[in-house]
Design a protein around this motif. Structure first.
Motif, short mmCIF file in Angstrom:
data_model
loop_
_atom_site.label_atom_id
_atom_site.label_comp_id
_atom_site.label_asym_id
_atom_site.label_seq_id
_atom_site.Cartn_x
_atom_site.Cartn_y
_atom_site.Cartn_z
N LYS A 1 4.63 8.98 -4.19
CA LYS A 1 4.59 10.07 -5.17
C LYS A 1 5.92 10.22 -5.90
CE LYS A 1 0.50 11.17 -3.60
NZ LYS A 1 -0.71 10.79 -4.36
N LEU B 1 3.71 1.72 -10.45
CA LEU B 1 2.86 2.44 -9.49
C LEU B 1 1.42 2.52 -10.01
CD1 LEU B 1 5.28 5.32 -8.47
CD2 LEU B 1 4.70 3.29 -7.15
N ALA B 2 1.26 2.72 -11.31
CA ALA B 2 -0.09 2.79 -11.87
C ALA B 2 -0.81 1.46 -11.73
CB ALA B 2 -0.03 3.19 -13.35
N LEU C 1 -0.22 -0.82 -9.41
CA LEU C 1 -0.53 -1.05 -8.00
C LEU C 1 -1.77 -0.29 -7.56
CD1 LEU C 1 2.99 -1.03 -6.30
CD2 LEU C 1 1.56 -2.99 -6.82
N ARG C 2 -2.04 0.82 -8.21
CA ARG C 2 -3.22 1.60 -7.84
C ARG C 2 -4.48 1.06 -8.49
NH1 ARG C 2 0.53 6.47 -9.33
NH2 ARG C 2 1.67 6.75 -7.37
N ALA D 1 0.83 -1.21 0.00
CA ALA D 1 0.00 0.00 0.00
C ALA D 1 0.86 1.25 0.00
CB ALA D 1 -0.93 -0.01 1.20
N ALA E 1 2.25 1.73 -3.43
CA ALA E 1 1.23 2.20 -4.37
C ALA E 1 0.94 3.69 -4.20
CB ALA E 1 -0.04 1.39 -4.22
N GLU E 2 1.04 4.17 -2.96
CA GLU E 2 0.71 5.57 -2.66
C GLU E 2 1.89 6.51 -2.85
OE1 GLU E 2 -0.73 5.35 1.29
OE2 GLU E 2 -2.51 4.17 0.76
N ARG F 1 -7.06 -1.82 -9.14
CA ARG F 1 -7.54 -3.06 -8.56
C ARG F 1 -8.91 -3.36 -9.14
NH1 ARG F 1 -5.11 -4.52 -3.45
NH2 ARG F 1 -3.38 -3.15 -2.96
#
Length: 851
Positions: free
Chosen positions: A314, A332-333, A335-336, A308, A311-312, A338
């Motif tokens: 920056k 990262l994209a 992971l965000r 998490a 994923a968050e 779902r």
């Protein structure tokens, strides 16, 4: 210089290479006219654009500083520049007359050149070669080499000092510490330390070392701007600059050193799902499971909290477990993102090892609950199922293992397709499954011609089981017993599905399941609506023509396993059928194999007592009348086909093929004449010779034809010779069909003429020892089904199969194609004869002309 959105780039080579320029266009500015050749509608058009022109040094800075929203051409040239800088930094530079060029290239460099060249968009290659009357473009490889040579020519110079950039963590970021490496590989001195002992520095690194360091930094800053910010020998580095260094896009000719274990590396991402520990024994394939990303670094999986946090993030560099982790924007994209996953999707992903997420295949981490399930469905059943109580008959070893497989698949709620060869006893295995389950009434759906056969088989093997036919005008389900078997046809399902849907069936079996191979048909849609605890398809040909037929059957037995029809076409059917994609074939096999049990008569442990089957292609000549008709039909139809297209052309081609096949059979069939058959057909003469020998030896013969009309002509011809004969077509009622089978099996009728469609399934004709295919269906699976009426369990004598082929005609050429393709999936051939309708005019002419 900041690039405007939509700016396109192309490189204009020169001699010497360093005089080459980067032309930027499409941004509304620039005063240099550039002639281009751009793609348009599968062709090319000439145009002239106004471009801004940058020399190599400035071009390098602009390209490497382009953001992530740059155009495809800018991004591609930036990759080329980064690779060129890496070459020069590694010393891959050599003289070329009065200039320098990149080289010599190592194997990896040559592969990288090819990769970069293939990635260049058409707009990056739009510059035509000058001085030629005919328009020709630069090759992609030559342009990549031109950029590399320009960089080498600009920056190559004998190095008097060897600069080092040592990356170190500082607070919550990074810094680059500049140093100089001496002749001793272990001697490295920070530039900031020069002033402390100038004499020692000069003795170690030579006179004017500070000046040479400054010049080296200036050259390096051309390719890597952060060096221009160096203060006191230290450069503060942003995250994206550190990432660029990690990717090898560092300062020209400057060695980069990294502290040991500073970075954990690039995270490895896998998709997974959460399966509740209290999941029921039977799967609910439509149930949605919680999607989750599983991320590992090295051999260690991150916790959900760490995933998490990643994923968050920056920034592209994240600190986890006391170390830095590199996470690019794509990771990262993902992971965000779902999305819920069905149990069926998860099961398919577990079988193939990958899950489709946003149109891309991602490695799938199978949860332990599914791992145990996979082991069960992949392996042979652990427990051998004993023949159930009430079964009057002996199951062969392969039939016992088939019963165990059916039991396991239905208990797991998965369903399956029993696809044993024709004649290996699928019926008795299904009867045994009903007796074993005792889980409510069973509905058996089959063609009308097989209703009597199913009723007799239940009476023979399971006389205690009540059986009723749900067929005819007085059909009813009143008083249905808990262990009763209901026999119904696909036609009745179409007309009376509402009544059948009032019962919670313990098992629904679809016999000759290829009858519902078209998922869009109303019959197939009605079948999907029937409530049932378990679904089993029975067919000897789960895929007659196209992969979509396999999807249709398995999507009924195990809904959702192969995804939607469109997703199946994109992921499997198109790559396999159009491009013979082996990877897609392997993935499909991995998913399908556990849900489809296929045993062949040729398998050594299946039916070793089954007599041999010998197949012979008999090539026969055309008569003069056949040749005349054949050539006239070819001329007439080919002339008509030239002026047609689309569906009209396909219809005309099918008309041509049908007429040619009828002529090859007999002119009387094509001309629709009732008699006078002798002396007019090479095939008829061959049949006469074959039957004379066969009947004199006391053998019984099956004669198959695609055409009922041809069967009728043969019937009249044989009756004229006093031979007992009968014809089976689709119009024969069920009762009369059964009586025909009995007459043949008793030896009363030695010659049985059968329409291939009507007689190709559901018949047990083991009295036959000779099979004649008067004409070809041009689909090996359909022919094999017909032959299996005789070559099946219960046959005690060898079976001879004769396929008649008119030599020099379209029949001979198609027979050659089928022989090559027989080992491939029939899907590659296409549906029936439809695959021939897409041939070009020239190929079609070559196929049908007489030789």
């Amino acid at each position: 210089m900041e690039l405007a959105p939509g700016t396109q780039a192309l490189f204009v080579p020169s001699d010497p290479p360093r005089d080459g320029v980067l032309a930027l266009w499409g941004h509304g500015g620039g005063d240099t006219p550039i002639d281009l050749v751009l793609p348009k509608d599968q062709a090319y058009r000439r145009t002239q654009v106004a471009a801004s022109v940058l020399p190599v040094a400035e071009a390098v800075r602009v390209l490497l500083g382009a953001g992530e929203h740059a155009s495809a051409t800018v991004t591609a040239w930036a990759e080329v520049v980064a690779a060129g800088l890496n070459l020069v930094a590694r010393g891959r530079v050599e003289p070329d007359g009065t200039s320098w060029r990149a080289g010599p290239l190592e194997v990896d460099d040559a592969l990288r050149l090819t990769e970069l060249a293939e990635a260049l968009p058409p707009e990056a290659l739009a510059l035509p070669l000058s001085g030629l009357k005919r328009v020709r473009l630069h090759s992609p490889e030559s342009l990549v080499r031109a950029v590399w040579d320009a960089i080498a020519d600009l920056l190559a110079e004998n190095e008097s000092v060897r600069l080092v950039l040592r990356v170190e963590p500082v607070d919550d970021g990074f810094a680059g510490v500049l140093a100089v490496r001496g002749s001793d590989p272990g001697l490295v001195l920070d530039v900031a330390e020069f002033g402390e002992a100038p004499e020692v520095v000069r003795s170690l690194f030579g006179e004017h070392v500070q000046v040479r360091v400054a010049l080296a930094l200036r050259r390096g800053a051309v390719a890597w701007p952060p060096l221009a910010r160096a203060v006191g020998g230290v450069v503060e580095l942003a995250d994206h600059e550190v990432v660029a260094l990690l990717r090898g896009g560092g300062p020209l000719g400057i060695e980069v050193l990294w502290p040991k274990d500073l970075f954990e590396g690039v995270p490895k991402i896998r998709a997974s799902v959460r399966v509740p520990s209290d999941s029921p024994a039977q799967l609910t394939l439509s149930r949605m499971l919680d999607f989750r990303w599983q991320v590992s670094i090295g051999d260690e999986d991150l916790t959900d909290a760490e995933v998490a946090a990643l994923a968050e993030a920056k920034r592209p560099l994240v600190r986890l477990r006391g170390r830095w982790v590199r996470a690019d924007s794509l990771l990262l994209a993902r992971l965000r993102a779902r999305a819920p996953v069905s149990e069926a999707d998860a099961l398919a992903a577990a079988l193939t090892g990958s899950l489709e997420v946003d149109g891309e295949q991602v490695e799938f981490a199978t949860p332990s609950v599914l791992t145990g399930l996979l082991e069960r469905i992949r392996a042979a059943p652990e427990v051998v199922v004993e023949p159930p109580e009430g079964l009057h008959g002996t199951l062969r070893p392969y039939q016992l293992s088939g019963l165990a497989w059916l039991v396991r698949m239905t208990e797991l709620g998965l369903g399956g397709c029993l696809a044993d060869d024709m004649g290996l006893g699928k019926t008795i295995q299904l009867i045994a499954l009903h007796l074993h389950r005792r889980a409510g009434p069973t509905l058996v759906l089959c063609p009308a011609s097989l209703l009597g056969n199913w009723e007799r088989e239940f009476a023979r093997f399971a006389p205690s089981v009540p059986v009723r036919q749900f067929h005819g005008g007085k059909r009813s389900l009143d008083g249905l017993a808990g262990n009763e078997v209901v026999l119904a046809t696909y036609g009745v399902l179409l007309r009376d599905r509402a009544t059948l849907a009032t019962v919670d069936w313990g098992l629904v079996a679809a016999d000759e399941a290829q009858q519902v191979k078209n998922a869009l048909s109303k019959t197939a849609r009605e079948l999907r609506k029937l409530p049932s605890a378990a679904r089993i398809a029975l067919t000897g040909t789960p895929m007659e023509n196209r992969l979509s037929e396999l999807w249709s059957i398995l999507d009924w037995t195990t809904p959702g396993l192969l995804g939607t029809a469109e997703r199946f076409r994109q992921r499997f059917a198109r790559p396999i059928e159009r491009h013979a994609d082996q990877a897609a074939t392997d993935r499909l096999a991995a998913v399908v194999r556990p849900f489809l049990l296929r045993r062949r008569k040729t398998d050594p442990d299946v039916a070793p007592e089954l007599p041999a089957k010998t197949e012979t292609d008999l090539f026969v000549p055309l008569t003069r009348e056949q040749v005349t008709l054949y050539e006239a039909v070819v001329r007439e139809n080919l002339a008509a086909i030239k002026d047609t297209s689309g569906i009209t052309r396909r219809a005309q081609v099918l008309k041509l093929l049908t007429e040619l096949k009828q002529i090859c059979n007999h002119p009387a069939q094509y001309l629709k004449e009732p008699g006078a058959l002798d002396g007019r057909s090479g095939k008829l003469a061959a049949v006469e010779e074959l039957l004379e020998v066969m009947l004199e030896a006391g053998e019984q013969v099956l004669v198959f034809s695609q055409y009922v009309a041809m069967c009728r002509l043969l019937e009249g011809w044989l009756r004229e010779r006093g031979l007992p004969v009968q014809v089976l077509s689709g119009s024969v009622p069920v009762g009369e069909r059964d009586r025909m089978v009995q007459r043949f099996q008793s030896g009363e009728v030695p010659v049985f003429l059968l329409s291939l469609k009507a007689g190709g399934v559901g018949l047990n004709l083991t009295r036959a020892t000779q099979v004649i295919h008067y004409d070809r269906w041009w689909n090996p699976a359909v022919e094999d089904q017909a032959t299996d009426r005789a070559h099946r369990i219960g046959q005690e004598r060898p079976v001879q199969v004769h396929r008649l082929i008119a030599e020099g005609t379209v029949e001979e050429r198609v027979a050659t194609l089928l022989a090559r393709k027989r080992a491939l999936t029939d899907a590659i051939i296409g549906h029936g004869e439809d695959w021939l309708t897409s041939l070009s005019d020239a190929d079609l002419a070559a196929l049908v002309h007489l030789t």
